[in-house]
Design a protein around this motif. Structure first.
Motif, PDB file in Angstrom:
ATOM      1  N   PRO A 193       7.697  10.692 -23.596  1.00 24.48           N
ATOM      2  CA  PRO A 193       7.174  12.339 -23.323  1.00 24.48           C
ATOM      3  C   PRO A 193       6.447  12.390 -23.279  1.00 24.48           C
TER       4      PRO A 193
ATOM      5  N   THR B  22       7.107  16.481 -20.090  1.00 25.94           N
ATOM      6  CA  THR B  22       6.781  17.899 -20.700  1.00 25.94           C
ATOM      7  C   THR B  22       6.449  18.730 -19.315  1.00 25.94           C
TER       8      THR B  22
ATOM      9  N   ARG C 202      11.564  18.076 -31.379  1.00 22.23           N
ATOM     10  CA  ARG C 202      12.001  16.785 -30.512  1.00 22.23           C
ATOM     11  C   ARG C 202      11.500  16.172 -29.523  1.00 22.23           C
ATOM     12  N   GLN C 203      11.232  15.233 -28.679  1.00 21.37           N
ATOM     13  CA  GLN C 203      10.920  15.300 -27.083  1.00 21.37           C
ATOM     14  C   GLN C 203      12.141  14.891 -26.688  1.00 21.37           C
TER      15      GLN C 203
ATOM     16  N   GLN D 149      16.459  22.053 -26.374  1.00 19.38           N
ATOM     17  CA  GLN D 149      15.793  21.078 -25.458  1.00 19.38           C
ATOM     18  C   GLN D 149      15.062  21.069 -25.670  1.00 19.38           C
ATOM     19  N   THR D 150      14.618  22.474 -25.015  1.00 19.30           N
ATOM     20  CA  THR D 150      12.733  23.263 -24.865  1.00 19.30           C
ATOM     21  C   THR D 150      12.579  23.929 -26.092  1.00 19.30           C
TER      22      THR D 150
ATOM     23  N   SER E  25      12.126  21.098 -28.605  1.00 18.21           N
ATOM     24  CA  SER E  25      10.238  20.566 -28.258  1.00 18.21           C
ATOM     25  C   SER E  25       9.130  21.413 -27.608  1.00 18.21           C
ATOM     26  N   SER E  26       9.080  22.659 -27.442  1.00 14.41           N
ATOM     27  CA  SER E  26       8.294  23.454 -27.739  1.00 14.41           C
ATOM     28  C   SER E  26       7.388  23.192 -29.375  1.00 14.41           C
TER      29      SER E  26
ATOM     30  N   THR F  35      12.257   9.190 -19.236  1.00 11.82           N
ATOM     31  CA  THR F  35      12.260   9.555 -21.025  1.00 11.82           C
ATOM     32  C   THR F  35      11.808   9.544 -21.765  1.00 11.82           C
TER      33      THR F  35
ATOM     34  N   ASP G  20       7.748  20.800 -31.317  1.00 14.94           N
ATOM     35  CA  ASP G  20       7.261  19.632 -31.616  1.00 14.94           C
ATOM     36  C   ASP G  20       8.650  18.807 -32.206  1.00 14.94           C
TER      37      ASP G  20
ATOM     38  N   LYS H 265       3.305  14.200 -20.828  1.00 16.15           N
ATOM     39  CA  LYS H 265       2.766  15.957 -20.202  1.00 16.15           C
ATOM     40  C   LYS H 265       2.579  15.729 -19.228  1.00 16.15           C
TER      41      LYS H 265
END
Length: 211
Positions: free
Chosen positions: A148, A117, A112-113, A103-104, A107-108, A146, A110, A150
């Motif tokens: 997204p 973060t 999926r989120q 997942q990381t 998401s890193s 849940t 961009d 930051k």
């Protein structure tokens, strides 16, 4: 001798052609290797040659820390080049860590989120707060969310909000007290032990406003 990327691709193509001759097209191709540069090269070479989905992974990557880094480099490089459709992080450890690492990676880039973060600064001479403990506390406190967003955890009130102005929410610790901020703007100053609860309050407040 060592396998080469060309040999790996050739082997994959041999199997692909067999399936094609049987008129079978529902394929997902995997060219995993525990050697990161080899794995990257093999997928890059195959990507132009076949129309099928590619499954990315660094196999036998090792224990959680090293394995996560190797996986991130291998899988992340290819995803950034637009290569790859599914991924698997293989770690010697709790399978939950594999999901988190995957997942990381997504998401890193961009792609999926998966909820919030956390961004945080390294500790430096200006840090006047138990930053590592604070960051861990915030990570646990926001893990149920849940959305997204930051969230930043910064070590000093001087540079914190400015450095993390792209963060939706953040806290910066000082001596005995700290601030809660949003997009670089200070929302409130609170005693140190109120930092995390105040941060959560501000986040919940904005979420209920939006919904």
């Amino acid at each position: 001798g060592h396998p080469t990327a060309a040999a790996m691709v050739e082997g994959a193509l041999r199997h692909i052609r067999i399936l094609e001759r049987m008129d079978y097209r529902q394929m997902v191709i995997s060219l995993k290797s525990s050697d990161v540069p080899l794995m990257i090269e093999a997928y890059e070479q195959l990507a132009d040659k076949v129309p099928y989905a590619l499954h990315l992974g660094v196999t036998e990557a090792g224990l959680v820390r090293e394995g996560s880094i190797k996986s991130a480099v291998g899988i992340g490089t290819l995803l950034h080049e637009g290569i790859g459709d599914t991924i698997r992080v293989s770690l010697t450890g709790d399978p939950v860590e594999e999901i988190k690492a995957g997942q990381t990676i997504l998401s890193s880039l961009d792609l999926r989120q998966f909820g919030p973060t956390l961004v945080s600064c390294p500790t430096c001479g200006r840090t006047q707060v138990q930053l590592i403990e604070l960051a861990k506390e915030v990570e646990a406190a926001i893990s149920h969310l849940t959305v997204p967003i930051k969230v930043a955890v910064m070590g000093c009130v001087v540079n914190g909000p400015g450095e993390a102005k792209e963060a939706d929410f953040g806290i910066a610790g000082g001596k005995g007290k700290g601030i809660v901020f949003s997009h670089g703007q200070v929302l409130r100053t609170v005693p140190e032990d109120q930092l995390v609860p105040s941060l959560l309050e501000e986040i919940e407040k904005s979420l209920t406003k939006e919904s």
